[in-house]
Write a protein that holds these residues in place. Structure first.
Motif, mmCIF file in Angstrom:
data_model
loop_
_atom_site.group_PDB
_atom_site.id
_atom_site.type_symbol
_atom_site.label_atom_id
_atom_site.label_comp_id
_atom_site.label_asym_id
_atom_site.label_seq_id
_atom_site.Cartn_x
_atom_site.Cartn_y
_atom_site.Cartn_z
ATOM 1 N N PHE A 1 -4.914 -2.837 -2.007
ATOM 2 C CA PHE A 1 -3.870 -3.193 -2.205
ATOM 3 C C PHE A 1 -2.520 -3.355 -3.688
ATOM 4 O O PHE A 1 -2.953 -3.820 -4.824
ATOM 5 C CB PHE A 1 -3.750 -5.469 -2.656
ATOM 6 C CG PHE A 1 -4.983 -6.037 -1.362
ATOM 7 C CD1 PHE A 1 -3.920 -6.106 -0.404
ATOM 8 C CD2 PHE A 1 -6.103 -5.869 -1.511
ATOM 9 C CE1 PHE A 1 -4.756 -6.754 1.193
ATOM 10 C CE2 PHE A 1 -6.745 -6.400 -0.155
ATOM 11 C CZ PHE A 1 -6.174 -7.075 0.907
ATOM 12 N N GLY B 1 0.043 -3.196 -4.158
ATOM 13 C CA GLY B 1 1.425 -4.091 -4.880
ATOM 14 C C GLY B 1 0.831 -5.507 -5.809
ATOM 15 O O GLY B 1 0.932 -6.446 -6.203
ATOM 16 N N LEU B 2 -0.500 -5.941 -5.133
ATOM 17 C CA LEU B 2 -1.358 -6.836 -5.948
ATOM 18 C C LEU B 2 -1.473 -7.071 -7.870
ATOM 19 O O LEU B 2 -1.614 -6.281 -8.077
ATOM 20 C CB LEU B 2 -2.827 -6.946 -5.409
ATOM 21 C CG LEU B 2 -3.615 -7.955 -5.939
ATOM 22 C CD1 LEU B 2 -2.810 -9.566 -5.015
ATOM 23 C CD2 LEU B 2 -5.028 -8.115 -5.907
ATOM 24 N N LYS B 3 -0.917 -8.079 -8.321
ATOM 25 C CA LYS B 3 -0.864 -8.187 -9.703
ATOM 26 C C LYS B 3 -2.575 -9.765 -9.900
ATOM 27 O O LYS B 3 -1.553 -10.435 -9.209
ATOM 28 C CB LYS B 3 -0.320 -8.570 -10.368
ATOM 29 C CG LYS B 3 1.013 -6.804 -10.034
ATOM 30 C CD LYS B 3 1.999 -7.071 -10.702
ATOM 31 C CE LYS B 3 3.045 -5.568 -10.679
ATOM 32 N NZ LYS B 3 4.418 -6.003 -11.444
ATOM 33 N N VAL B 4 -3.459 -9.365 -10.917
ATOM 34 C CA VAL B 4 -3.763 -10.768 -10.792
ATOM 35 C C VAL B 4 -2.955 -11.011 -12.476
ATOM 36 O O VAL B 4 -3.726 -10.005 -13.456
ATOM 37 C CB VAL B 4 -5.752 -10.335 -10.595
ATOM 38 C CG1 VAL B 4 -6.297 -12.110 -11.225
ATOM 39 C CG2 VAL B 4 -5.155 -9.930 -9.288
#
Length: 55
Positions: free
Chosen positions: A3, A5-8
């Motif tokens: 992913f 574009g995933l930001k946690v």
């Protein structure tokens, strides 16, 4: 799965344990120190209520 574009975002007192632990997370995460919101700022973000600041 990947992913791009995933930001946690994680927060809380357990972060203090991570920062003081023997494990090195310096290459795995970027750490920011953020101040908490005032009640007025919370109302602005959560409820879209704008109040003037009081001295």
């Amino acid at each position: 799965m990947f992913f791009p574009g995933l930001k946690v975002i994680f927060t809380g007192s357990s972060l203090l344990n991570i920062l003081n632990a023997e494990a090195d997370l310096s290459r795995r995460c970027v750490s920011y120190e953020m101040q908490g919101l005032s009640f007025r700022e919370y109302l602005m973000f959560a409820e879209d209520i704008e109040l003037p600041p009081f001295p």
